[in-house]
Scaffold this active site. Structure first.
Site, PDB file in Angstrom:
ATOM      1  N   TYR A 161     -50.782  61.385 -21.968  1.00 34.47           N
ATOM      2  CA  TYR A 161     -50.985  61.315 -20.505  1.00 34.47           C
ATOM      3  C   TYR A 161     -50.196  62.422 -19.804  1.00 34.47           C
ATOM      4  CZ  TYR A 161     -52.758  56.575 -21.543  1.00 34.47           C
ATOM      5  OH  TYR A 161     -53.477  55.499 -22.027  1.00 34.47           O
ATOM      6  N   ASP A 224     -51.906  46.867 -19.201  1.00 31.97           N
ATOM      7  CA  ASP A 224     -51.643  48.260 -19.631  1.00 31.97           C
ATOM      8  C   ASP A 224     -50.595  48.876 -18.708  1.00 31.97           C
ATOM      9  OD1 ASP A 224     -52.011  51.020 -20.705  1.00 31.97           O
ATOM     10  OD2 ASP A 224     -53.835  50.179 -21.567  1.00 31.97           O
ATOM     11  N   ASP A 249     -45.214  47.181 -19.424  1.00 31.88           N
ATOM     12  CA  ASP A 249     -44.917  47.878 -20.668  1.00 31.88           C
ATOM     13  C   ASP A 249     -44.824  46.798 -21.740  1.00 31.88           C
ATOM     14  OD1 ASP A 249     -43.509  48.857 -22.863  1.00 31.88           O
ATOM     15  OD2 ASP A 249     -42.381  50.294 -21.653  1.00 31.88           O
ATOM     16  N   PHE A 250     -45.743  46.842 -22.717  1.00 30.77           N
ATOM     17  CA  PHE A 250     -45.770  45.713 -23.666  1.00 30.77           C
ATOM     18  C   PHE A 250     -44.573  45.681 -24.616  1.00 30.77           C
ATOM     19  CE2 PHE A 250     -49.613  48.118 -25.741  1.00 30.77           C
ATOM     20  CZ  PHE A 250     -48.796  48.932 -26.531  1.00 30.77           C
ATOM     21  N   HIS A 268     -52.405  50.668 -34.811  1.00 32.21           N
ATOM     22  CA  HIS A 268     -52.485  51.934 -35.554  1.00 32.21           C
ATOM     23  C   HIS A 268     -51.734  53.086 -34.870  1.00 32.21           C
ATOM     24  CE1 HIS A 268     -56.344  53.923 -33.621  1.00 32.21           C
ATOM     25  NE2 HIS A 268     -55.444  53.612 -32.729  1.00 32.21           N
ATOM     26  N   ASP A 269     -51.233  52.850 -33.645  1.00 37.91           N
ATOM     27  CA  ASP A 269     -50.488  53.904 -32.933  1.00 37.91           C
ATOM     28  C   ASP A 269     -49.013  53.959 -33.325  1.00 37.91           C
ATOM     29  OD1 ASP A 269     -52.674  54.622 -31.386  1.00 37.91           O
ATOM     30  OD2 ASP A 269     -52.105  53.377 -29.678  1.00 37.91           O
ATOM     31  N   ASN A 315     -55.921  61.615 -38.274  1.00 35.78           N
ATOM     32  CA  ASN A 315     -55.890  61.794 -36.820  1.00 35.78           C
ATOM     33  C   ASN A 315     -54.665  61.089 -36.222  1.00 35.78           C
ATOM     34  OD1 ASN A 315     -57.260  62.875 -34.500  1.00 35.78           O
ATOM     35  ND2 ASN A 315     -57.665  60.765 -33.924  1.00 35.78           N
ATOM     36  N   GLN A 319     -51.651  62.612 -34.002  1.00 37.56           N
ATOM     37  CA  GLN A 319     -51.583  62.256 -32.586  1.00 37.56           C
ATOM     38  C   GLN A 319     -50.618  61.127 -32.248  1.00 37.56           C
ATOM     39  OE1 GLN A 319     -55.072  62.216 -30.315  1.00 37.56           O
ATOM     40  NE2 GLN A 319     -56.335  63.321 -31.753  1.00 37.56           N
TER      41      GLN A 319
HETATM   42  C1  LIG Z   1     -55.310  53.899 -28.446  1.00 30.21           C
HETATM   43  S1  LIG Z   1     -55.365  53.242 -26.829  1.00 30.21           S
HETATM   44  C2  LIG Z   1     -56.414  51.831 -27.065  1.00 30.21           C
HETATM   45  C3  LIG Z   1     -57.059  51.392 -25.797  1.00 30.21           C
HETATM   46  C4  LIG Z   1     -57.982  50.180 -25.899  1.00 30.21           C
HETATM   47  N1  LIG Z   1     -57.319  49.034 -26.456  1.00 30.21           N
HETATM   48  C5  LIG Z   1     -59.217  50.540 -26.669  1.00 30.21           C
HETATM   49  O1  LIG Z   1     -59.308  50.196 -27.850  1.00 30.21           O
HETATM   50  O2  LIG Z   1     -60.089  51.186 -26.104  1.00 30.21           O
HETATM   51  C6  LIG Z   1     -53.782  52.554 -26.644  1.00 30.21           C
HETATM   52  C7  LIG Z   1     -53.570  51.869 -25.310  1.00 30.21           C
HETATM   53  O3  LIG Z   1     -52.248  51.301 -25.286  1.00 30.21           O
HETATM   54  C8  LIG Z   1     -51.687  51.549 -24.015  1.00 30.21           C
HETATM   55  N2  LIG Z   1     -50.222  51.545 -24.151  1.00 30.21           N
HETATM   56  C9  LIG Z   1     -49.474  52.404 -24.869  1.00 30.21           C
HETATM   57  N3  LIG Z   1     -48.180  52.080 -24.767  1.00 30.21           N
HETATM   58  C10 LIG Z   1     -48.111  50.993 -23.961  1.00 30.21           C
HETATM   59  C11 LIG Z   1     -47.037  50.190 -23.473  1.00 30.21           C
HETATM   60  N4  LIG Z   1     -45.784  50.458 -23.829  1.00 30.21           N
HETATM   61  N5  LIG Z   1     -47.338  49.155 -22.679  1.00 30.21           N
HETATM   62  C12 LIG Z   1     -48.624  48.882 -22.316  1.00 30.21           C
HETATM   63  N6  LIG Z   1     -49.688  49.595 -22.762  1.00 30.21           N
HETATM   64  C13 LIG Z   1     -49.421  50.647 -23.569  1.00 30.21           C
HETATM   65  C14 LIG Z   1     -52.230  52.901 -23.636  1.00 30.21           C
HETATM   66  O4  LIG Z   1     -52.147  53.163 -22.248  1.00 30.21           O
HETATM   67  C15 LIG Z   1     -53.657  52.794 -24.121  1.00 30.21           C
HETATM   68  O5  LIG Z   1     -54.496  52.252 -23.152  1.00 30.21           O
END
Ligand SMILES: C[S@@+](CC[C@H](N)C(=O)[O-])C[C@H]1O[C@@H](n2cnc3c(N)ncnc32)[C@H](O)[C@@H]1O
Length: 358
Positions: A161, A224, A249-250, A268-269, A315, A319
């Site tokens: 972002y 989110d 913030d989760f 997976h992140d 990927n 990333q």
């Molecule tokens: C890979 S995207 C997946 C989005 C959605 N779940 C999808 O499958 O289309 C990861 C999502 O996690 C959100 N995210 C990342 N860190 C976060 C946090 N600490 N608290 C809340 N949301 C978070 C990002 O903004 C993003 O929308």
């Protein structure tokens, strides 16, 4: 509340292997050029142009509309014809008229019924810069934001972002993917027994929309980051949407109490420790009898396929700080975090579903 598997186990491995081995040596190395032809045509808006009446244009007309050279446009159009993404018809006077194939209209034009236009744009403009550093990512074992965009590797979502424009591009990418797999994923298990559903990291609400359609008696909330929620409300919310948004913030903020937490492409992140931390936080607030639904592209247990999930895992190396995993590893993370009764449903599409109960 126990969910019921709805789809049979299905392996993509054989098809993926066939796709790779059907190519001769040269064709194998042409693959990246083929993608770049498609991406460039999307960036130039060629498929969109050929969707609008009269739907068949000369190279000169396309070049004028796209503000491009005639020579370059003609070669690009011909390559797209060679790839069977465009049709060409030669008129009596020798003029060639180009038009979209069905596949191009459906998947590559912006307004196509299953448009992956934003996926192509993201891969072309952001993905490629990262994939250029794949050898370094493999050597270093970490994402390549520093080299590609000058942003430290620890700040994954600050890098993704890095500007409003990049946030919108990423969100459009996320939004598009569920056009293909969304229905299969939400129908993988019967979720009707879960009254309050929270889609953690639910981004634009694309998957939440599928859930509200499939389970109209459940209430669905997308959780989110504040900036993401603001952008989602501004650009992606539709008039008849019935889901709500909540910012937070989760990893650090209080999570909403619910019956089911959906984490689509979240686990997976992140590193294993962060995943367990997040899943434990969810388990703490989840109502008794509730659960968690992970939506991820699962690797085979042998990790020998499917090829496209192996590529997704690379990927993730480029990333994020995470990876793609076999279903048993997701089950392990869930059990370590306090969940039980883990069930896996392979949808036969890119993304699979894993349900566990508290
Ligand atoms: C890979 S995207 C997946 C989005 C959605 N779940 C999808 O499958 O289309 C990861 C999502 O996690 C959100 N995210 C990342 N860190 C976060 C946090 N600490 N608290 C809340 N949301 C978070 C990002 O903004 C993003 O929308």
């Amino acid at each position: 509340m126990l969910g019921r598997p709805r789809c049979p186990t299905f392996h993509r491995e054989e098809r993926d292997k066939r796709d790779v081995h059907n190519q001769d040596g040269h064709a194998l190395l042409f693959v990246c050029r083929i993608k770049k032809v498609i991406f460039s045509a999307c960036e130039l808006g060629i498929f969109d142009l050929l969707t609008a009446p009269p739907c068949a244009l000369t190279a000169q007309q396309v070049a004028v509309s796209c503000n491009a050279s005639v020579g370059g446009t003609e070669r690009l159009l011909d390559a797209l014809v060679g790839m069977e993404l465009l049709h060409v018809e030669t008129q009596e006077d020798g003029t060639a008229l180009y038009s979209n194939s069905e596949v191009a209209s459906m998947y590559l034009a912006k307004g196509g019924a299953k448009s992956l236009h934003h996926v192509a744009i993201y891969r072309s403009q952001t993905g490629y810069q990262l994939w250029n550093n794949l050898a370094d990512a493999v050597r270093e074992g970490k994402n390549q934001y520093q080299k590609a965009f000058g942003i430290p590797p620890e700040e994954v979502f600050q890098a993704i972002y890095r500007s409003d424009k990049d946030m919108l591009k990423f969100m459009s990418l996320m939004n598009s993917c569920w056009v293909l797999d969304g229905h299969d994923v939400v129908m993988a298990f019967s979720l009707a027994g879960f009254r309050d559903i929270v889609d953690l990291g639910g981004c634009t609400g694309a998957l939440a929309r599928e859930m509200t359609k499939a389970y109209p008696s459940s209430s669905v909330t997308v959780f989110d980051m504040p900036a993401v929620v603001e952008m989602a409300r501004k650009y992606f919310l539709q008039a008849d949407d019935t889901f709500a948004f909540q910012s937070g913030d989760f990893f650090h903020d209080e999570l909403p109490v619910a019956d089911l937490y959906v984490l689509a492409r979240i686990i997976h992140d992140w590193s294993e420790d962060k995943c367990v931390n997040l899943l434990k936080r969810i388990c703490d607030v989840c109502r008794p009898g509730g659960g968690v639904l992970l939506v991820e592209a699962t690797l085979l247990e042998s990790r020998r396929g499917p090829v496209h999930t192996q590529l997704l895992s690379l990927n993730m190396l480029l990333q994020t700080e995470g990876r793609e995993r076999p279903a048993s590893q997701y089950a392990g993370l869930l059990r370590r975090s306090g969940f039980r009764d883990v069930q896996v449903c392979r949808t036969g599409k890119t993304y699979d579903a894993i349900l566990a109960l508290k």
